[in-house]
Design a protein around this motif. Sequence first.
Motif, PDB file in Angstrom:
ATOM      1  N   UNK A   1      27.380 -55.658   7.156  1.00  0.00           N
ATOM      2  CA  UNK A   1      27.662 -57.097   7.466  1.00  0.00           C
ATOM      3  C   UNK A   1      28.113 -57.793   8.654  1.00  0.00           C
ATOM      4  N   UNK A   2      27.559 -58.617   9.034  1.00  0.00           N
ATOM      5  CA  UNK A   2      27.394 -58.602  11.164  1.00  0.00           C
ATOM      6  C   UNK A   2      27.937 -60.990  10.113  1.00  0.00           C
ATOM      7  N   UNK A   3      28.875 -61.067  11.266  1.00  0.00           N
ATOM      8  CA  UNK A   3      28.997 -62.335  11.525  1.00  0.00           C
ATOM      9  C   UNK A   3      29.243 -63.155  12.900  1.00  0.00           C
ATOM     10  N   UNK A   4      27.983 -63.682  13.279  1.00  0.00           N
ATOM     11  CA  UNK A   4      28.094 -64.203  14.709  1.00  0.00           C
ATOM     12  C   UNK A   4      28.870 -63.212  15.531  1.00  0.00           C
ATOM     13  N   UNK A   5      28.113 -61.694  16.072  1.00  0.00           N
ATOM     14  CA  UNK A   5      28.699 -60.517  16.613  1.00  0.00           C
ATOM     15  C   UNK A   5      30.050 -60.131  16.342  1.00  0.00           C
ATOM     16  N   UNK A   6      30.619 -60.237  15.595  1.00  0.00           N
ATOM     17  CA  UNK A   6      32.196 -60.497  16.060  1.00  0.00           C
ATOM     18  C   UNK A   6      32.852 -59.658  14.872  1.00  0.00           C
ATOM     19  N   UNK A   7      31.883 -59.890  13.058  1.00  0.00           N
ATOM     20  CA  UNK A   7      32.292 -58.936  12.246  1.00  0.00           C
ATOM     21  C   UNK A   7      31.700 -58.500  11.826  1.00  0.00           C
ATOM     22  N   UNK A   8      32.100 -56.607  12.067  1.00  0.00           N
ATOM     23  CA  UNK A   8      31.145 -56.020  12.484  1.00  0.00           C
ATOM     24  C   UNK A   8      31.174 -54.160  11.759  1.00  0.00           C
ATOM     25  N   UNK A   9      32.147 -54.194  11.889  1.00  0.00           N
ATOM     26  CA  UNK A   9      32.029 -52.489  11.529  1.00  0.00           C
ATOM     27  C   UNK A   9      33.884 -53.018  10.634  1.00  0.00           C
ATOM     28  N   UNK A  10      33.125 -53.150   9.287  1.00  0.00           N
ATOM     29  CA  UNK A  10      33.816 -53.849   8.211  1.00  0.00           C
ATOM     30  C   UNK A  10      33.865 -52.518   7.095  1.00  0.00           C
ATOM     31  N   UNK A  11      32.890 -51.707   7.603  1.00  0.00           N
ATOM     32  CA  UNK A  11      32.989 -50.173   6.795  1.00  0.00           C
ATOM     33  C   UNK A  11      34.465 -49.886   7.208  1.00  0.00           C
ATOM     34  N   UNK A  12      34.437 -49.869   7.904  1.00  0.00           N
ATOM     35  CA  UNK A  12      36.493 -49.233   8.693  1.00  0.00           C
ATOM     36  C   UNK A  12      37.305 -49.645   7.883  1.00  0.00           C
ATOM     37  N   UNK A  13      37.022 -50.923   7.319  1.00  0.00           N
ATOM     38  CA  UNK A  13      38.160 -51.616   6.224  1.00  0.00           C
ATOM     39  C   UNK A  13      38.071 -50.714   5.064  1.00  0.00           C
ATOM     40  N   UNK A  14      36.617 -50.466   4.487  1.00  0.00           N
ATOM     41  CA  UNK A  14      36.516 -49.833   2.540  1.00  0.00           C
ATOM     42  C   UNK A  14      36.642 -48.330   3.154  1.00  0.00           C
ATOM     43  N   UNK A  15      36.384 -48.358   4.122  1.00  0.00           N
ATOM     44  CA  UNK A  15      37.091 -46.408   3.821  1.00  0.00           C
ATOM     45  C   UNK A  15      38.083 -46.206   3.429  1.00  0.00           C
ATOM     46  N   UNK A  16      38.834 -47.461   4.539  1.00  0.00           N
ATOM     47  CA  UNK A  16      40.742 -46.992   4.575  1.00  0.00           C
ATOM     48  C   UNK A  16      41.341 -47.648   3.023  1.00  0.00           C
TER      49      UNK A  16
END
Length: 364
Positions: free
Chosen positions: A257-272
């Motif tokens: 997941x990459x949105x406009x160079x802003x949302x790039x580390x959604x994996x941290x949310x998933x790991x949580x």
Amino acid sequence: MKQSIRVTELVCYLALFEVGSTTLFFLGAEAKRDAWLAMALAACIGLLLLSMYLMIHRTDPDLDLYDLCKRYFGKVIGYAANFAFAAYFTYEASRNLRDLGELTVLTLLNRTPLAFIMLVAIIVIASTVMYGPRVVFLVSSGLLPIVVLSYIIIYSLLISTGLIKTEMMLPVLEHGFKPVLSAAIPELVSFPFGQTLLFLVFFPLVKKKGKLRKGVMITYIITVICLVMINQVNILVLGPTLAARSTLPLLQVVQLIEIADVFERIDVLFVLVLFLGLGAKMTAFYMGAVVGLTKLTGIPYKICTVLLGVCLYILSFLSPNYPHHLWLGIKVVVTYVTPIFQVALPLMLLFTIWIRQKMEKHHQ
């Protein structure tokens, strides 16, 4: 330890429990693009098993799984069955502990020793279990909205970025129904759907039992639909081959997941969210085992929590590495051991209860 909970608290925890470590894996990999069918089939069988567990509970609503075994199987067989159930719950909790440790090493703390991570985890979870089911179930009511919202965000971002390709699901049943059937039974039935057996330990804690059956059934169905959708994302994004080969497929999906160079580390949310699910599942099995050990030995609840905590920590090192841990759990325990506890023993218990109750009515 006599505590009481509400139906809403129990169903919230049931939803958290079912999600648990399920999203950590790609379920139904053997069925490839038809994994959703395999999960749906297994979920239907799981619904039948859940109906059986609720039926067992309804025959004697004030008794939990251990008390039912003791009363209807008799002293000797009942003790053996209770010991087996407590051992099964202990083993499942130790697997969750190992999963949590391995996930932490793979995603966040790759230079921290696995043994230390799992030691910290077991201390935290043991201190939670010590408060008993009432507090744990209350906390679950607050955690569930966080988990649900997180998965909604992840799913929405996947759709908005165009990563989901629905054509990956076609053709349906390309290799017939046999791969779907072999993927669903017994693997997917045993994990995660048949694990609701554990809640026979907690059903008697519910104060107002009138809405228990309806609430549990509705929660199970909604959770299953969500799990099927989340699991199928692996196919829709990665494709059947890559999804089956990946160690943590959904994490790999989220990392795309990459949105406009802003949302790039959604994996941290998933790991949580994974940590919350794993922690909830491990806590449930841990509590189930502690309740059993307390009833078997008469040792106070808090002392049993400590003793079982040490046992869990040692058991979590049963496998020398993570691939062996997965093989042991999926190909051995889930296939040959789990059906005994989820199907055979509950069926025997239900038939024994019916026979004993009819005999008692006949003698009155």
